[in-house]
Design a protein around this motif. Structure first.
Motif, PDB file in Angstrom:
ATOM      1  N   ALA A   1       2.041  -1.732  -4.450  1.00  0.00           N
ATOM      2  CA  ALA A   1       2.511  -1.533  -5.595  1.00  0.00           C
ATOM      3  C   ALA A   1       2.957  -2.930  -6.087  1.00  0.00           C
ATOM      4  N   VAL A   2       2.163  -3.353  -7.226  1.00  0.00           N
ATOM      5  CA  VAL A   2       2.638  -4.750  -7.597  1.00  0.00           C
ATOM      6  C   VAL A   2       3.525  -4.707  -8.668  1.00  0.00           C
ATOM      7  N   SER A   3       4.996  -5.013  -8.274  1.00  0.00           N
ATOM      8  CA  SER A   3       6.134  -4.889  -9.020  1.00  0.00           C
ATOM      9  C   SER A   3       6.580  -6.027  -9.707  1.00  0.00           C
TER      10      SER A   3
ATOM     11  N   GLU B   1       3.860  -8.942  -4.806  1.00  0.00           N
ATOM     12  CA  GLU B   1       4.900  -9.866  -5.665  1.00  0.00           C
ATOM     13  C   GLU B   1       3.952 -11.171  -5.864  1.00  0.00           C
ATOM     14  N   ASN B   2       4.090 -11.731  -7.128  1.00  0.00           N
ATOM     15  CA  ASN B   2       3.435 -13.241  -6.967  1.00  0.00           C
ATOM     16  C   ASN B   2       4.076 -14.514  -7.153  1.00  0.00           C
ATOM     17  N   ARG B   3       5.493 -14.268  -7.476  1.00  0.00           N
ATOM     18  CA  ARG B   3       6.290 -15.538  -7.200  1.00  0.00           C
ATOM     19  C   ARG B   3       7.424 -15.403  -6.320  1.00  0.00           C
TER      20      ARG B   3
ATOM     21  N   LEU C   1       2.986 -11.223  -0.760  1.00  0.00           N
ATOM     22  CA  LEU C   1       3.012 -12.217  -1.479  1.00  0.00           C
ATOM     23  C   LEU C   1       1.500 -12.242  -1.985  1.00  0.00           C
ATOM     24  N   ILE C   2       1.300 -12.152  -3.354  1.00  0.00           N
ATOM     25  CA  ILE C   2       0.040 -12.069  -3.814  1.00  0.00           C
ATOM     26  C   ILE C   2      -0.542 -13.206  -4.814  1.00  0.00           C
ATOM     27  N   GLY C   3       0.523 -13.956  -4.829  1.00  0.00           N
ATOM     28  CA  GLY C   3       0.295 -15.108  -5.840  1.00  0.00           C
ATOM     29  C   GLY C   3       0.348 -16.440  -5.057  1.00  0.00           C
TER      30      GLY C   3
ATOM     31  N   LEU D   1      -8.936 -10.961   4.094  1.00  0.00           N
ATOM     32  CA  LEU D   1      -9.510 -11.822   3.073  1.00  0.00           C
ATOM     33  C   LEU D   1      -8.897 -11.113   1.671  1.00  0.00           C
ATOM     34  N   MET D   2      -8.678 -11.963   0.677  1.00  0.00           N
ATOM     35  CA  MET D   2      -8.458 -11.405  -0.483  1.00  0.00           C
ATOM     36  C   MET D   2      -9.049 -12.019  -1.568  1.00  0.00           C
ATOM     37  N   CYS D   3      -9.151 -11.486  -2.899  1.00  0.00           N
ATOM     38  CA  CYS D   3      -9.813 -11.919  -3.877  1.00  0.00           C
ATOM     39  C   CYS D   3      -9.626 -11.221  -5.127  1.00  0.00           C
ATOM     40  N   ILE D   4      -9.510 -12.354  -6.524  1.00  0.00           N
ATOM     41  CA  ILE D   4      -9.398 -11.784  -7.659  1.00  0.00           C
ATOM     42  C   ILE D   4     -10.739 -11.905  -8.436  1.00  0.00           C
ATOM     43  N   PRO D   5     -11.524 -11.058  -8.657  1.00  0.00           N
ATOM     44  CA  PRO D   5     -12.660 -11.281  -9.489  1.00  0.00           C
ATOM     45  C   PRO D   5     -12.399 -11.724 -10.724  1.00  0.00           C
TER      46      PRO D   5
ATOM     47  N   GLY E   1      -8.951  -5.318  -5.449  1.00  0.00           N
ATOM     48  CA  GLY E   1      -9.254  -4.020  -6.425  1.00  0.00           C
ATOM     49  C   GLY E   1      -7.836  -3.976  -7.124  1.00  0.00           C
ATOM     50  N   MET E   2      -7.845  -4.037  -8.342  1.00  0.00           N
ATOM     51  CA  MET E   2      -6.459  -3.745  -9.384  1.00  0.00           C
ATOM     52  C   MET E   2      -6.299  -2.595  -9.955  1.00  0.00           C
ATOM     53  N   SER E   3      -5.600  -2.246 -10.854  1.00  0.00           N
ATOM     54  CA  SER E   3      -5.457  -1.144 -11.746  1.00  0.00           C
ATOM     55  C   SER E   3      -6.888  -0.807 -12.408  1.00  0.00           C
TER      56      SER E   3
ATOM     57  N   VAL F   1      -5.429  -1.904  -1.853  1.00  0.00           N
ATOM     58  CA  VAL F   1      -5.570  -2.397  -3.149  1.00  0.00           C
ATOM     59  C   VAL F   1      -4.260  -2.647  -3.910  1.00  0.00           C
ATOM     60  N   ARG F   2      -4.318  -3.516  -4.844  1.00  0.00           N
ATOM     61  CA  ARG F   2      -3.187  -4.165  -5.523  1.00  0.00           C
ATOM     62  C   ARG F   2      -3.074  -3.523  -6.990  1.00  0.00           C
ATOM     63  N   VAL F   3      -2.056  -2.558  -7.038  1.00  0.00           N
ATOM     64  CA  VAL F   3      -2.152  -2.007  -8.224  1.00  0.00           C
ATOM     65  C   VAL F   3      -0.787  -2.171  -9.183  1.00  0.00           C
ATOM     66  N   GLY F   4      -0.837  -2.759 -10.472  1.00  0.00           N
ATOM     67  CA  GLY F   4       0.541  -2.819 -11.164  1.00  0.00           C
ATOM     68  C   GLY F   4       0.517  -2.022 -12.178  1.00  0.00           C
ATOM     69  N   SER F   5       0.050  -2.196 -13.178  1.00  0.00           N
ATOM     70  CA  SER F   5       0.072  -1.501 -14.487  1.00  0.00           C
ATOM     71  C   SER F   5      -0.268   0.074 -14.625  1.00  0.00           C
ATOM     72  N   ALA F   6      -1.354   0.451 -13.627  1.00  0.00           N
ATOM     73  CA  ALA F   6      -1.484   1.709 -13.568  1.00  0.00           C
ATOM     74  C   ALA F   6      -0.497   2.570 -13.154  1.00  0.00           C
TER      75      ALA F   6
ATOM     76  N   GLY G   1       2.645  -1.107 -18.761  1.00  0.00           N
ATOM     77  CA  GLY G   1       2.542  -2.553 -18.887  1.00  0.00           C
ATOM     78  C   GLY G   1       3.806  -3.689 -18.621  1.00  0.00           C
ATOM     79  N   ARG G   2       3.382  -4.863 -18.433  1.00  0.00           N
ATOM     80  CA  ARG G   2       4.309  -5.544 -17.938  1.00  0.00           C
ATOM     81  C   ARG G   2       5.025  -6.237 -19.011  1.00  0.00           C
ATOM     82  N   ALA G   3       6.282  -6.595 -18.982  1.00  0.00           N
ATOM     83  CA  ALA G   3       6.832  -7.315 -20.347  1.00  0.00           C
ATOM     84  C   ALA G   3       6.429  -8.381 -20.876  1.00  0.00           C
TER      85      ALA G   3
HETATM   86  C1  LIG Z   1      -0.657  -8.809 -11.369  1.00  0.00           C
HETATM   87  C2  LIG Z   1      -1.518  -8.916 -10.100  1.00  0.00           C
HETATM   88  C3  LIG Z   1      -2.234  -7.525  -9.565  1.00  0.00           C
HETATM   89  C4  LIG Z   1      -1.882  -6.086 -10.385  1.00  0.00           C
HETATM   90  O1  LIG Z   1      -2.629  -6.228 -11.454  1.00  0.00           O
HETATM   91  P1  LIG Z   1      -2.814  -4.846 -12.424  1.00  0.00           P
HETATM   92  O2  LIG Z   1      -3.858  -5.150 -13.356  1.00  0.00           O
HETATM   93  O3  LIG Z   1      -1.489  -4.635 -13.294  1.00  0.00           O
HETATM   94  O4  LIG Z   1      -3.014  -3.630 -11.534  1.00  0.00           O
HETATM   95  C5  LIG Z   1      -3.023  -7.584  -8.485  1.00  0.00           C
HETATM   96  N1  LIG Z   1      -3.365  -8.665  -7.954  1.00  0.00           N
HETATM   97  C6  LIG Z   1      -2.809  -9.835  -8.262  1.00  0.00           C
HETATM   98  C7  LIG Z   1      -3.188 -11.173  -7.602  1.00  0.00           C
HETATM   99  C8  LIG Z   1      -1.993 -10.038  -9.368  1.00  0.00           C
HETATM  100  O5  LIG Z   1      -1.405 -11.109  -9.648  1.00  0.00           O
END
Ligand SMILES: *Cc1c(COP(=O)(O)O)cnc(C)c1O
Length: 231
Positions: free
Chosen positions: A43-45, A66-68, A90-92, A172-176, A204-206, A220-225, A229-231
């Motif tokens: 859960a990406v908080s 968390e990314n920071r 830590l995902i950032g 491994l981790m990736c952000i397409p 995988g994200m939202s 899977v890293r899911v935030g907004s779903a 939405g983030r501020a």
């Molecule tokens: C913010 C973030 C997410 C979550 O993104 P959503 O589209 O809100 O699910 C997933 N992975 C990383 C690395 C992020 O920075």
């Protein structure tokens, strides 16, 4: 004066959203012939109000991304002691001068992508007496602005962190890249993992976590779903 809560949609029910996301994860796993228990929901908080996070925590969610480093400390450090089983990931990107704080706070660091950072993590682990589980971030789209090791350098990098720095790597981790079909990136990450004997795949994200599960995501890293939405 608008209240600071004006931008927060109070009707968003994050507890219900978590149940919905978990059932979508289960359905995607089933469709892929996989066991839903093999897919962890992170859960990406980041950047979320505590009012949104609390219901998700109360519903039993324990893995948070968390990314920071500093923001994660502010949000979680005091709450860790009172939340058994909490797993912070830590995902950032991680600066070497924050390695010690990161090693102290996080259970998992998903963004190892250079030898200087591997070195800093080994040193920090010595001092802190703990070493988080580690993922190597791969820049599958080879985007210049994005962190991660290039796909063609991944095998050599994995060998270096394992052999030279003595680190065990979980996956491994990736952000397409935004605006591209994510499937080929997930497939590439899965191939690099397989040929290096790695089982963990954070992808995988939202917008695309069901696709990621089809390609073998183990988290899977899911935030907004989950939180809106983030501020
Ligand atoms: C913010 C973030 C997410 C979550 O993104 P959503 O589209 O809100 O699910 C997933 N992975 C990383 C690395 C992020 O920075």
């Amino acid at each position: 004066m608008p209240s600071p809560l004006a931008s927060l949609d109070l009707s968003f029910d994050s507890g219900a959203a978590r149940a919905e996301v978990l059932s979508r994860i289960a359905a995607a796993a089933r469709a892929a012939g996989r066991d839903a228990a093999d897919v962890t929901l992170t859960a990406v908080s980041k950047q979320q109000a505590w009012e949104r996070i609390a219901p998700v925590l109360a519903a039993g969610q324990r893995v948070f991304g968390e990314n920071r480093v500093q923001e994660a400390e502010e949000r979680w450090a005091a709450r860790k002691a009172e939340t058994p089983g909490l797993e912070l990931r830590l995902i950032g990107p991680l600066q070497t001068n924050k390695a010690r704080e990161a090693v102290a706070l996080f259970e998992v660091i998903e963004t190892l992508d250079r030898e200087r950072l591997a070195e800093a993590l080994v040193k920090a682990a010595d001092k802190e007496g703990r070493l988080p589980r580690l993922y190597v971030q791969v820049n599958t789209g080879e985007e210049p602005q994005k962190a991660g090791i290039a796909p063609l350098e991944a095998d050599a990098f994995l060998e270096a962190v394992r052999e030279r720095h003595g680190l065990e790597i979980e996956g491994l981790m990736c952000i397409p890249p935004e605006g591209e079909a994510p499937g080929p990136h997930f497939a590439l990450l899965a191939r690099i993992a397989a040929r290096n004997g790695l089982t963990g795949l954070s992808m995988g994200m939202s917008a695309d976590f069901e696709t990621a599960i089809r390609f073998g995501a183990t988290s899977v890293r899911v935030g907004s779903a989950l939180f809106g939405g983030r501020a």
